[in-house]
Design an enzyme around this catalytic site. Structure first.
Site, mmCIF file in Angstrom:
data_model
loop_
_atom_site.group_PDB
_atom_site.id
_atom_site.type_symbol
_atom_site.label_atom_id
_atom_site.label_comp_id
_atom_site.label_asym_id
_atom_site.label_seq_id
_atom_site.Cartn_x
_atom_site.Cartn_y
_atom_site.Cartn_z
ATOM 1 N N ASN A 8 1.531 2.405 -2.893
ATOM 2 C CA ASN A 8 0.713 1.452 -3.644
ATOM 3 C C ASN A 8 -0.751 1.863 -3.484
ATOM 4 O O ASN A 8 -1.381 1.555 -2.475
ATOM 5 C CB ASN A 8 0.948 0.027 -3.119
ATOM 6 C CG ASN A 8 0.065 -0.982 -3.828
ATOM 7 O OD1 ASN A 8 -0.581 -0.665 -4.830
ATOM 8 N ND2 ASN A 8 0.037 -2.213 -3.322
ATOM 9 N N LYS A 10 -3.210 0.795 -4.932
ATOM 10 C CA LYS A 10 -4.148 -0.327 -5.160
ATOM 11 C C LYS A 10 -5.239 0.124 -6.136
ATOM 12 O O LYS A 10 -4.923 0.793 -7.117
ATOM 13 C CB LYS A 10 -4.692 -0.839 -3.827
ATOM 14 C CG LYS A 10 -3.550 -1.186 -2.858
ATOM 15 C CD LYS A 10 -3.963 -1.978 -1.663
ATOM 16 C CE LYS A 10 -2.738 -2.285 -0.808
ATOM 17 N NZ LYS A 10 -3.006 -3.151 0.328
ATOM 18 N N HIS A 89 2.330 -9.180 -5.275
ATOM 19 C CA HIS A 89 1.628 -8.655 -4.108
ATOM 20 C C HIS A 89 0.684 -9.718 -3.549
ATOM 21 O O HIS A 89 0.067 -10.470 -4.308
ATOM 22 C CB HIS A 89 0.844 -7.384 -4.479
ATOM 23 C CG HIS A 89 0.367 -6.658 -3.272
ATOM 24 N ND1 HIS A 89 -0.764 -7.038 -2.586
ATOM 25 C CD2 HIS A 89 0.871 -5.598 -2.597
ATOM 26 C CE1 HIS A 89 -0.931 -6.229 -1.541
ATOM 27 N NE2 HIS A 89 0.068 -5.350 -1.534
ATOM 28 N N GLU A 91 -2.206 -9.587 -2.409
ATOM 29 C CA GLU A 91 -3.602 -9.534 -2.872
ATOM 30 C C GLU A 91 -3.750 -10.252 -4.208
ATOM 31 O O GLU A 91 -4.774 -10.896 -4.472
ATOM 32 C CB GLU A 91 -4.070 -8.074 -2.944
ATOM 33 C CG GLU A 91 -4.359 -7.528 -1.550
ATOM 34 C CD GLU A 91 -4.144 -6.036 -1.394
ATOM 35 O OE1 GLU A 91 -4.020 -5.318 -2.402
ATOM 36 O OE2 GLU A 91 -4.097 -5.589 -0.224
ATOM 37 N N GLU A 162 6.027 -7.967 3.350
ATOM 38 C CA GLU A 162 4.661 -7.570 3.694
ATOM 39 C C GLU A 162 3.938 -8.758 4.330
ATOM 40 O O GLU A 162 3.349 -9.582 3.605
ATOM 41 C CB GLU A 162 3.896 -7.145 2.440
ATOM 42 C CG GLU A 162 4.431 -5.911 1.778
ATOM 43 C CD GLU A 162 3.329 -5.120 1.081
ATOM 44 O OE1 GLU A 162 3.220 -3.915 1.375
ATOM 45 O OE2 GLU A 162 2.581 -5.691 0.277
ATOM 46 N N GLY A 168 -3.599 -3.987 5.640
ATOM 47 C CA GLY A 168 -4.958 -3.448 5.710
ATOM 48 C C GLY A 168 -5.706 -3.806 6.982
ATOM 49 O O GLY A 168 -6.920 -3.664 7.070
ATOM 50 N N SER A 205 0.096 -1.881 7.105
ATOM 51 C CA SER A 205 -0.486 -0.932 8.061
ATOM 52 C C SER A 205 0.498 0.140 8.520
ATOM 53 O O SER A 205 0.519 0.530 9.696
ATOM 54 C CB SER A 205 -1.078 -1.675 9.275
ATOM 55 O OG SER A 205 -2.129 -2.530 8.862
HETATM 56 P P1 13P Z 1 -1.713 -1.246 3.972
HETATM 57 O O1 13P Z 1 -0.682 -0.184 4.168
HETATM 58 O O2 13P Z 1 -3.073 -0.729 3.626
HETATM 59 O O3 13P Z 1 -1.728 -2.225 5.105
HETATM 60 O O4 13P Z 1 -1.263 -2.087 2.678
HETATM 61 C C1 13P Z 1 0.035 -2.521 2.588
HETATM 62 C C2 13P Z 1 0.238 -2.998 1.223
HETATM 63 O O5 13P Z 1 -0.364 -3.978 0.801
HETATM 64 C C3 13P Z 1 1.148 -2.253 0.356
HETATM 65 O O6 13P Z 1 1.438 -2.957 -0.794
#
Ligand code: 13P
Length: 245
Positions: A8, A10, A89, A91, A162, A168, A205
């Site tokens: 991902n 992002k 997701h 976010e 997640e 993150g 992470s």
């Molecule tokens: P990170 O791997 O940066 O923690 O993000 C995980 C994530 O949101 C994958 O969709």
């Protein structure tokens, strides 16, 4: 079974030159690339082995398109060569106020359109702080709503566990925590959908230093990777760890 690696990206990378670099570094069997929409076609044309995923879809998929400024339909995602769609997701739940009601519609239209949803669920810090049972209950409620609008019995679905507190932050869940949650997700879904081909991924992470520990867990079928997947130096290390399991 090899574990699936979903990248991902992002809202990265910011230049086409870096997209090219990252695609080259990430193009392997068992890898699914989820670039931002503007790069889909570019990545599709470059990738020889990896499959394609969109990071979002709109919750309606009208046959002739529609007046929904800024949105992308499942039909468009399919036409661009996507096999998968990340839906719900955290976010988007957080910054765009996506509700479970919206997410349920997205999952339903994605399946109808022939995309495989990668449905993201996971509890926040406060719920986790109250304990594992609460976390299982919270995710169970998300799943119940998010999967409430399916018209036909789906044949294939991916759920990504997640935990919001692990995304993150560098504070990954432990493999044991992720495994308990994956197992609970599998049980919750298989009760209502016994014939569904289900994969449960862990995300939060994940990096080259910790992925092997998660990969040893039978209940974890793969990974949804954020930060490390947009790093052309780091992601190939994850690929080689998974390929050499
Ligand atoms: P990170 O791997 O940066 O923690 O993000 C995980 C994530 O949101 C994958 O969709």
């Amino acid at each position: 079974m090899k574990k699936l690696l979903v990248a991902n990206w992002k809202m990265k990378p910011t230049t086409l030159a870096d997209v090219e670099l990252l695609t080259r570094a990430s193009d392997a069997e068992g890898v699914v690339l989820a670039p931002p929409f503007p790069y889909l076609d570019f990545v599709k044309k470059m990738a020889r082995h990896a499959e394609l995923c969109v990071q979002n879809v709109f919750f309606e998929n009208p046959k002739n398109g529609g007046a929904f400024t800024g949105e992308v339909s499942c039909a468009m995602a399919k036409a661009m060569g996507a096999t998968y769609a990340i839906i719900g997701h955290s976010e988007r739940r957080q910054f765009l106020r996506e509700s479970d009601a919206m997410i349920a519609r997205k999952v339903a239209v994605a399946l109808e359109a022939g995309l495989i949803p990668i449905l993201c669920v996971g509890e926040g810090h406060e719920v986790r702080h109250r304990g594992e049972a609460q976390a299982v209950g919270f995710v169970g409620m998300q799943l119940m709503t998010d999967l409430s609008l399916l018209k036909n019995e789906p044949s294939e679905l991916i759920v990504a566990y997640e935990p919001v507190w692990a995304i993150g932050t560098g504070n990954n869940a432990t493999p044991e925590q992720a495994s308990v949650m994956s197992n609970a997700i599998r049980k919750a879904i298989s009760t209502n959908h016994p014939s569904l081909r289900l994969k449960v991924l862990y995300g939060g992470s994940v990096n080259a230093g910790n992925i092997a520990g998660f990969a040893r867990e039978r209940d974890i079928d793969g990974f949804l990777v954020g930060g490390a997947s947009a790093d052309a130096g780091e992601f190939p290390k994850l690929i080689s760890i998974i390929h050499n399991l």
